[in-house]
Design a protein around this motif. Structure first.
Motif, PDB file in Angstrom:
ATOM      1  N   ALA A 100      36.671  39.156  59.744  1.00  0.00           N
ATOM      2  CA  ALA A 100      36.490  37.761  59.346  1.00  0.00           C
ATOM      3  C   ALA A 100      36.001  36.937  60.521  1.00  0.00           C
ATOM      4  O   ALA A 100      36.205  37.303  61.689  1.00  0.00           O
ATOM      5  N   ASP A 101      35.355  35.808  60.213  1.00  0.00           N
ATOM      6  CA  ASP A 101      34.947  34.882  61.264  1.00  0.00           C
ATOM      7  C   ASP A 101      36.188  34.390  61.999  1.00  0.00           C
ATOM      8  O   ASP A 101      37.188  34.028  61.385  1.00  0.00           O
ATOM      9  N   GLY A 102      36.136  34.380  63.319  1.00  0.00           N
ATOM     10  CA  GLY A 102      37.282  33.933  64.089  1.00  0.00           C
ATOM     11  C   GLY A 102      36.981  33.915  65.572  1.00  0.00           C
ATOM     12  O   GLY A 102      35.994  34.505  66.038  1.00  0.00           O
ATOM     13  N   GLN A 187      28.763  33.185  66.991  1.00  0.00           N
ATOM     14  CA  GLN A 187      29.891  33.341  66.064  1.00  0.00           C
ATOM     15  C   GLN A 187      30.495  34.732  66.210  1.00  0.00           C
ATOM     16  O   GLN A 187      29.809  35.737  66.051  1.00  0.00           O
ATOM     17  N   LYS A 189      33.508  37.635  65.218  1.00  0.00           N
ATOM     18  CA  LYS A 189      34.305  38.091  64.088  1.00  0.00           C
ATOM     19  C   LYS A 189      35.487  38.898  64.621  1.00  0.00           C
ATOM     20  O   LYS A 189      35.345  39.644  65.589  1.00  0.00           O
ATOM     21  N   THR A 203      45.581  26.134  51.641  1.00  0.00           N
ATOM     22  CA  THR A 203      44.673  27.203  52.025  1.00  0.00           C
ATOM     23  C   THR A 203      45.441  28.524  52.130  1.00  0.00           C
ATOM     24  O   THR A 203      46.514  28.573  52.720  1.00  0.00           O
ATOM     25  N   VAL A 214      44.032  34.648  59.336  1.00  0.00           N
ATOM     26  CA  VAL A 214      42.628  34.315  59.078  1.00  0.00           C
ATOM     27  C   VAL A 214      42.522  33.692  57.691  1.00  0.00           C
ATOM     28  O   VAL A 214      43.264  34.047  56.773  1.00  0.00           O
ATOM     29  N   ASP A 215      41.609  32.749  57.566  1.00  0.00           N
ATOM     30  CA  ASP A 215      41.349  32.118  56.276  1.00  0.00           C
ATOM     31  C   ASP A 215      40.695  33.148  55.367  1.00  0.00           C
ATOM     32  O   ASP A 215      39.715  33.803  55.745  1.00  0.00           O
ATOM     33  N   ALA A 217      38.796  32.739  53.020  1.00  0.00           N
ATOM     34  CA  ALA A 217      37.406  32.388  52.742  1.00  0.00           C
ATOM     35  C   ALA A 217      36.455  32.865  53.833  1.00  0.00           C
ATOM     36  O   ALA A 217      35.243  32.923  53.622  1.00  0.00           O
ATOM     37  N   SER A 218      36.978  33.223  55.018  1.00  0.00           N
ATOM     38  CA  SER A 218      36.118  33.643  56.129  1.00  0.00           C
ATOM     39  C   SER A 218      35.959  35.155  56.205  1.00  0.00           C
ATOM     40  O   SER A 218      35.266  35.661  57.089  1.00  0.00           O
ATOM     41  N   THR A 220      34.564  38.713  55.721  1.00  0.00           N
ATOM     42  CA  THR A 220      33.217  39.220  55.453  1.00  0.00           C
ATOM     43  C   THR A 220      33.196  40.706  55.137  1.00  0.00           C
ATOM     44  O   THR A 220      32.191  41.223  54.656  1.00  0.00           O
TER      45      THR A 220
END
Length: 240
Positions: A100-102, A187, A189, A203, A214-215, A217-218, A220
């Motif tokens: 995930a994005d982070g 960015q 991950k 959330t 981690v959210d 929604a993020s 991947t």
């Protein structure tokens, strides 16, 4: 015959009502509105009763207040149902490895989590900065130039002086320059195994085995634990 002033009685009632409510209440609800209306009717001047138009106007205000209250209740019910649905859907992530994005990584003993990143174009003067939770910069690794592609970075868990850092969560920031020399924030991950779920301000967050969140929604990528992810070139840090 003495006549009691409508405005005087209403003012007294409003003062009593204000004294009886808790300090955090700042808006009238339906009950408050009805109490005020009944008080007006009970204590109105019989020689000068409330005008029909005024009565109609106040009833219309009450109707509007009731409709707004019902709308608010309905919206809150939808939000609660949506949050519950998100939680139920997120249960399927438990026991899976996610990417995930982070902008953080974890260190446990001699093991540090892997950071992934992708470049859509060639960059120059790229470096990876590691930060402690209080914002202190503990390590900078100069990567240099990179072509477009998928990459991963593995921190050895040491600071700039080669001293092993304490276990915990650290921030990571990857910065570089584009072809014109302008700074670029890349960015990153993060990855980890999902062990639970938490909610914060509506959330849904996935709780990783190492304590990070981690959210949802993020996210991947989701794979079974132990499965290999997309092949990437690896940047391995070495303290100088």
């Amino acid at each position: 015959m003495s006549v009691v002033s409508n405005s005087g009685i209403l003012g007294q009632y409003e003062a009593q009502l204000a004294a009886s409510v808790t300090t955090h209440k700042t808006n009238m609800d339906q009950n408050d509105f009805l109490k005020l209306l009944v008080a007006q009717l009970e204590h109105q001047d019989p020689l000068n009763p409330m005008d029909d138009k005024d009565m109609t106007a106040q009833l219309a205000q009450f109707s509007s207040l009731e409709q707004l209250t019902n709308i608010k209740t309905g919206i809150q019910s939808l939000v609660d149902a949506q949050n519950q649905g998100s939680m139920l859907n997120a249960v399927g992530f438990i026991g899976k490895a996610v990417k995930a994005d982070g902008f953080n990584l974890s260190k446990t003993g001699e093991t540090t989590s892997t950071v992934y990143y992708s470049l859509g174009e060639s960059v120059a003067n790229m470096q990876v900065n590691i930060y402690a939770q209080d914002g202190t910069l503990v390590r900078t690794d100069v990567i240099g130039s990179k072509q477009a592609g998928e990459f991963q970075y593995n921190w050895d868990g040491k600071n700039t002086d080669g001293v092993s850092m304490a276990d915990g969560t650290y921030g990571v920031a990857i910065v570089a320059e584009d072809s014109s020399g302008a700074p670029v924030l890349v960015q990153s991950k993060i990855s980890g195994e999902v062990t639970g779920l938490v909610t914060y301000n509506g959330t849904t967050l996935l709780q990783l085995k190492d304590g990070r969140t981690v959210d949802i929604a993020s996210v991947t990528e989701v794979v079974a634990v132990g499965s290999s992810t997309t092949d990437t070139d690896t940047d391995t840090s070495t303290a100088s």
